[in-house]
Write a protein that holds these residues in place. Structure first.
Motif, short mmCIF file in Angstrom:
data_model
loop_
_atom_site.label_atom_id
_atom_site.label_comp_id
_atom_site.label_asym_id
_atom_site.label_seq_id
_atom_site.Cartn_x
_atom_site.Cartn_y
_atom_site.Cartn_z
N ASP A 99 46.91 32.07 40.28
CA ASP A 99 46.04 31.14 41.00
C ASP A 99 46.71 29.77 41.05
N GLU A 100 47.33 29.46 42.18
CA GLU A 100 48.04 28.19 42.37
C GLU A 100 48.87 27.82 41.15
N SER B 121 40.35 31.48 45.08
CA SER B 121 40.29 31.65 43.63
C SER B 121 39.19 32.63 43.25
MG LIG Z 1 41.29 27.77 43.94
#
Ligand SMILES: [Mg+2]
Ligand SMILES: Nc1ncnc2c1ncn2[C@@H]1O[C@H](COP(=O)(O)OP(=O)(O)OP(=O)(O)O)[C@@H](O)[C@H]1O
Lengths: 262, 302
Positions: A182-183, A52
């Protein structure tokens, strides 16, 4: 998928020696990475490995302590003049960020605005589009993510999967050069994961440049042109998914994959 | 004993009647409250010393109406100034500059600790501390010089005192409201290319308002009542106007009732306004209720 045409071999995003520390602890130890135009890169790695943080360094949500990010030739966060990099003001940095879309794990839709208002806000106030132009974009994008009927719904009336699709539409409305995820499916109930992944898959197919941090190995195998495995603030190895996911060169990659494989 | 309910047998479940649970305790409590209320009202209405005739006579008296004007005017001006200054102080307090944050914290500490009354007297008597005030370059030449006494009349002194006090409180309210907006909102705005200013006014503030408005309504009511303190610096607000009248005719209680009723009416109107605003703002926001509740302290929303 392989990178073939002349134009496609150009790096659109390049990271040079990115370092980042939080409270004296270095979490990125000088990462360099190139992402080519139209390429889909999946970033994988254990929790806390810095995925991240690296992604957020690209658009300077986190400002690297050292190293440079360039996107389509311009240095993010700085203006190059002679041999000196001058730090940009907040407005100039904002203008640079407008060319990179980001989708968060928790969607981060603006709860006081409808889906349509969420989407038109930045095109209207950052790009200066007319209300009609911005509206047309919103309608077209909402149709594209399969939510044409939810244009005037507030986020709290949408399911997680729908919210994430609106968030993707909102980012796309700025016509970004690259999309950072991000995810994007980690906060979703299992039955909603696919609807979001299929939207991202379509983007990849249409030639958008994507950087996706993900724990969905099947998605990475399916969509990525290249997979980058990170551990402990370093890129351990990278390569096409067929090789990296099936025959990793490093022990650490193998250990990680054996833990997450489904 | 209990009959076994056969749902299939006619007349079927829809034909069953429902009886409300009896609550004799509540009935008794209600009766007592009604009795007490009736007693209070009858005492107030029948005790001749309340002098309702006098109350009626002075209720719309021109000096009283003017006094209300002064009270409302001071409240409005102070509130607007404090909202603007309070926002600035809150942003300084939350900003990245350590110096600014310290200055803002010191400001809040100083002006929240000094009682309103002390501040009013202080500003009113400022001339004793600085007989003249001048505009000019610090430690350099002065362009204009004012006589403090003429510049700082009671009205200016009152507005300055009230504003500084109120700014300190409102800065804290605004800060807690802004803190209740999740950081992801600012990040999302940043990635869309919004400038910090656009983000603040279009994304963060509208969401923070939901948390800020309920206590802000209370602040406004407190402020309205706090303006009555300016009677100590002989400013003809509602209370002082009433005092001037009863100083001559000795109808102290009826005139205080006039003031009290007017304060009640205005407070009632502010409360109505506050409730409508809250209802409008509370739609469609994902700030979890517990976070909002924490920021508001003991306040509870509708
Ligand atoms: Mg992360
Ligand atoms: N804002 C921050 N302040 C302090 N430490 C941070 C911050 N952001 C990240 N870190 C630390 O940096 C390291 C890398 O975090 P990062 O979130 O980039 O990992 P990640 O690979 O995305 O993990 P995950 O899979 O859990 O999301 C972690 O040790 C984390 O605790």
């Amino acid at each position: 998928m392989s990178v073939t045409s002349e134009e496609n071999t150009q790096a659109i995003v390049s990271l040079h020696g990115i370092r980042k520390s939080f409270r004296g602890t270095e979490v990125l130890h000088g990462i360099s990475l190139e992402i080519h135009r139209g390429e889909t890169v999946c970033l994988i790695g254990p929790s806390g490995s810095g995925k991240s943080t690296l992604l957020r360094c690209i658009n300077h949500l986190e400002v690297p302590d050292d190293g440079l990010v360039t996107v389509d030739g311009s240095v993010i966060g700085y203006r190059l003049s002679g041999d000196t990099l001058f730090e940009l003001g907040k407005r100039e940095l904002a203008a640079q960020r407008a060319s990179m879309g980001m989708v968060f794990q928790n969607f981060n839709l603006f709860p006081h605005l409808t889906a349509r208002e969420n989407i038109v806000h930045a095109p209207r106030h950052v790009l200066g589009l007319s209300p009609a132009e911005a509206d047309a974009r919103a309608e077209q994008l909402m149709a594209r993510v399969g939510l044409a009927h939810k244009l005037d719904a507030y986020p709290d009336k949408l399911s997680g999967g729908q919210q994430q699709r609106v968030a993707i539409a909102r980012a796309l409305a700025m016509r970004p050069k690259v999309m950072l995820f991000d995810e994007p499916t980690s906060a979703l109930d299992p039955e909603m994961v696919q609807e979001v992944l299929s939207v991202i898959k379509d983007l990849a197919r249409e030639g958008m440049t994507l950087v996706v941090v993900t724990h969905e190995m099947r998605f990475a195998a399916d969509v990525a042109d290249r997979v980058v495995f990170m551990d402990d603030g370093r890129v351990v190895e990278e390569g096409p998914p067929e090789r990296l996911l099936k025959a990793p060169a490093h022990d650490r990659t193998r250990t990680f994959l054996s833990k997450v494989s489904t | 004993m209990t009959k076994v309910l056969n749902l299939d047998a006619p007349p079927g479940i829809t034909a069953l009647k429902r009886a409300k649970r009896r609550r004799p305790g509540l009935l008794v409590a209600n009766a007592v409250i009604l009795l007490l209320a009736a007693m209070a009202v009858s005492t107030i209405l029948t005790n001749p010393r309340f002098e309702w005739g006098t109350v009626g006579k002075y209720f719309f008296e021109i000096r009283i109406i003017k006094g209300i004007g002064v009270s409302l005017g001071m409240t409005a001006v102070t509130m607007l100034l404090s909202l603007a200054l309070g926002t600035v102080v809150a942003l300084m307090r939350m900003g990245s500059s350590r110096l600014m944050a310290t200055v803002a914290a010191a400001f809040i500490w100083v002006f929240r600790s000094i009682p309103m009354l002390v501040q009013l007297l202080f500003w009113y008597n400022l001339a004793a501390l600085f007989p003249t005030l001048s505009l000019g370059i610090p430690w350099g030449p002065r362009f204009v010089t004012f006589d403090s006494n003429s510049l700082l009349g009671p009205l200016t002194a009152a507005v300055i005192g009230l504003t500084l006090h109120e700014t300190a409180y409102i800065a804290e309210l605004i800060r807690s409201g802004l803190l209740a907006v999740p950081d992801g909102q600012r990040q999302a705005a940043a990635t869309l290319g919004l400038t910090p200013g656009q983000t603040f006014f279009r994304i963060t503030l509208p969401q923070a308002l939901r948390v800020i408005v309920p206590p802000l309504g209370n602040e406004l009511i407190s402020l309205l009542k706090a303006t009555s303190l300016v009677s100590v610096i002989s400013l003809a607000d509602l209370l002082y106007s009433v005092q001037l009248i009863y100083a001559k005719n000795f109808q102290t209680v009826p005139l205080l009732i006039v003031a009290a009723i007017w304060y009640m009416i205005i407070t009632g109107l502010i409360t109505l306004l506050q409730q409508r605003l809250e209802r409008r703002l509370s739609r469609h926001t994902l700030i979890p209720a517990d976070r909002a509740g924490k920021a508001k302290g003991s306040e509870h929303s509708l």
